[in-house]
Design an enzyme around this catalytic site. Structure first.
Site, mmCIF file in Angstrom:
data_model
loop_
_atom_site.group_PDB
_atom_site.id
_atom_site.type_symbol
_atom_site.label_atom_id
_atom_site.label_comp_id
_atom_site.label_asym_id
_atom_site.label_seq_id
_atom_site.Cartn_x
_atom_site.Cartn_y
_atom_site.Cartn_z
ATOM 1 C CG ASN A 162 4.924 -36.563 -74.389
ATOM 2 O OD1 ASN A 162 3.806 -36.206 -74.743
ATOM 3 N ND2 ASN A 162 5.317 -36.525 -73.114
ATOM 4 C CD GLU A 163 7.046 -43.570 -78.141
ATOM 5 O OE1 GLU A 163 8.155 -43.120 -78.498
ATOM 6 O OE2 GLU A 163 6.919 -44.667 -77.572
#
Length: 639
Positions: A162-163
């Protein structure tokens, strides 16, 4: 009262944090928490549902779980697992796949049923991914949800993949990887260009549903992002900050990863301190930098208004504190890194005697010596010391394939010009070219290619050391066995690595040892090489009297520099010496322009070294010291 004191110390921290002395102790603690969940569920004839992570961080956790299974009978037959993520596209048998990782480190060593293992599928067609992700979420729900989710943290602040930009309610999905994430993975893929641009990951919302969330982080490399995640404002730019919303989360850190949290980095802001010399120096330099003032211009109000009233009261008056720290910092500066002969050395970082010292510079890679301490290297030789350099590894994984071919082509042409037999060399060359044309990312080179690449770096190291003034009998190539695996993942350190190092030290009997103390290098080689040196010295201490008169100095520079308050010897360089250092670095032609493993820094190594040396000099200048062109910094390691 103790509880109130702890709350005061941690008041900047927005979620629970537990700090362990080292990663091993922390990992064992997490593994035993997992084991208890498994055992509790077994007593109730229920499944234990675990969310698992990959990467270097959880490896020791998995090793302890394997030990508990093999030695203490912990069964995993009631365990159901869901992995956080997988690269896309990615085949399950690829060395970089998380299927391969989980089998290697956990699943192949325990009794978990194969049908209980769930990992995102990196072989799907693009159009099939949304349905797979929905099914993945549904499977987690069907088995009762995650009892515990373990996490690492990326330097972008990502959890799972989850950037930055991920939503707090996001579910399992296909994502695009951040450039920094891909750079960090480059070593495993043999270069960033080989790292997939996408991945399938559990969402932050999926992670939040776990009954327990444990985020683990080790080493100083993670310290800046840990500070943001723990003490920073919640932001999509640092997805891990969303964990501040959970009542079920805990960060498990080692001391290095926790080092930038306020209670450890600037403890005077949250509690009364025991004002040691080391802490006083750090605080005064911090205050001067914060206010942009030289040390000698700091005032009583400056101390009182910035959390240092206790220091002013206990050690004051303030001006005396300033003078004391100024003098201590001034005394770290020396143009005589081997000690100044016939001088009073009570206030100098190195001893005056013996006037001519035997010196060993250990260089983990063949260019670390000149990159990190080339100016001091040259100064030691110029001042008449008996200087030896020991290249601990061949560095043969950090040479481009086409450079290796070019050197073999030269040899073929040379043999032809000289009328020498060249058929065997041509055969080797043809084999090399054929291999390289079919070579997979991170595939181990053939022995011939490894030899050529090692010789390329050896020749460059010899040229650099000669330029610094050494004769060939002062240049030593160790080729420590741990490194010679032919791949980025190195072999375990063995007795032979330590014995080779002991033999060299016994031969030279140095008064000074310089060793790499920069453990941020992306290869992980520096810390391994340092530990080998340390073990060799500890053993020699028991039998060799000369060891008691040997000082060990740590250098940095290629990847990270020492903080000003840490520096114990600062060697100023003139503009001419900066140029000489640069030309010594230039001898390492295979590392110029674009190194195979450049790390995060886009600058060439000579540029990094030059800029960092100038930054060190400027940090001294800003504090009120003399204005030098550049400085190399060292810290003495006390046995």
């Amino acid at each position: 009262m103790a509880r109130l004191n702890l709350l005061e110390e941690t008041r900047f921290e927005k979620l629970p944090v537990s700090v362990f002395k080292n990663p091993k102790e922390a990992s064992i603690s997490v593994a035993h928490r997992i084991a208890k969940i498994i055992q509790d569920r077994q007593l109730n004839n229920q499944h234990a549902v675990l969310g698992l992570a990959t990467g270097a961080t959880p490896i020791a956790v998995y090793a302890e779980l394997v030990r508990l299974h093999k030695e203490e009978g912990l069964s995993f037959k009631n365990v159901v697992t869901f992995n956080l993520d997988e690269y896309f596209p990615m085949g399950p048998t690829a060395a970089q796949s998380y299927v391969y990782f989980m089998k290697e480190h956990l699943f192949d060593h325990i009794d978990i049923p194969a049908e209980n293992i769930h990992i995102p599928d990196g072989t799907l067609k693009l159009e099939d991914i949304p349905a797979f992700c929905l099914a993945y979420e549904k499977k987690i729900e069907e088995v009762g949800g995650l009892d515990m989710q373990i996490l690492g943290i990326g330097r972008t602040g990502h959890i799972g993949f989850n950037e930055p930009g991920s939503a707090p309610n996001s579910g399992t999905r296909l994502v695009t990887l951040d450039d920094l994430t891909r750079r960090d993975a480059a070593r495993d893929f043999g270069g960033k260009s080989n790292v997939p641009t996408k991945a399938i990951t559990m969402g932050i919302g999926t992670i939040f549903k776990a009954r327990e969330i444990v985020l683990m982080a080790w080493n100083q490399k993670k310290a800046p992002i840990i500070k943001k995640a723990v003490e920073g404002e919640m932001s999509s730019e640092v997805p891990a900050t969303y964990l501040q919303l959970s009542d079920n989360v805990e960060f498990i850190l080692d001391e290095d990863a926790a080092s930038l949290l306020t209670r450890f980095d600037t403890p005077w802001l949250v509690k009364d301190c025991i004002w040691t010399e080391k802490l006083t120096r750090k605080a005064v330099i911090w205050l001067a930098n914060k206010l942009g003032k030289p040390i000698l211009k700091l005032t009583e109000d400056d101390f009182n208004n910035n959390g240092m009233a206790q220091l002013a009261l206990e050690k004051g008056p303030v001006y005396n504190i300033n003078i004391h720290i100024f003098n201590k910092l001034q005394h770290t500066i020396t143009g005589w890194p081997g000690g100044k002969p016939n001088a009073d050395d009570t206030q100098r970082p190195e001893r005056a005697n013996p006037a001519k010292k035997r010196v060993v510079i250990f260089s983990p890679h063949p260019d670390d010596d000149v990159i990190s301490m080339g100016g001091t290297f040259i100064r030691l030789v110029d001042q008449g010391h008996d200087v030896h350099v020991a290249y601990q590894t061949s560095g043969n994984t950090a040479v481009w394939d086409d450079d290796a071919l070019r050197f073999v082509e030269f040899n073929i042409d040379f043999a032809e010009k000289m009328g020498l037999e060249q058929s065997e060399m041509k055969r080797i060359y043809d084999d090399m070219r054929q291999f390289m044309e079919q070579k997979h990312p991170n595939q181990v080179d053939t022995p011939e290619i490894q030899t050529v690449k090692g010789l390329v770096r050896k020749g460059e190291a010899i040229a650099g050391a000669r330029y610094c003034g050494l004769t060939d009998d002062q240049i030593h190539f160790m080729a420590l066995p741990f490194y010679e695996s032919g791949k980025n993942q190195k072999n375990p350190v063995t007795e032979e690595d330590v014995l080779q190092t002991m033999e060299l030290l016994q031969k030279i009997k140095p008064h000074q040892i310089f060793a790499a103390g920069d453990f941020e290098d992306p290869h992980g080689t520096h810390i391994v090489c340092f530990n080998i040196i340390l073990e060799a010295i500890k053993r020699l201490q028991k039998t060799e009297s000369w060891v008691n008169d040997c000082w060990l100095w740590l250098y940095r520079g290629a990847w990270l520099e020492f903080e000003t308050h840490e520096i114990e010897m600062a060697v100023p360089l003139s503009p001419q010496e900066v140029e000489r250092k640069k030309f010594a670095i230039f001898k390492h032609q295979s590392q110029k322009d674009r190194a195979v493993f450049p790390g995060d820094d886009a600058r060439e190594f000579w540029q990094r070294a030059e800029d960092r040396n100038r930054e060190t000099a400027k940090s001294y200048d800003d504090l009120g010291m003399a204005d030098y062109e550049a400085m190399e910094a060292f810290v003495r390691y006390k046995f």
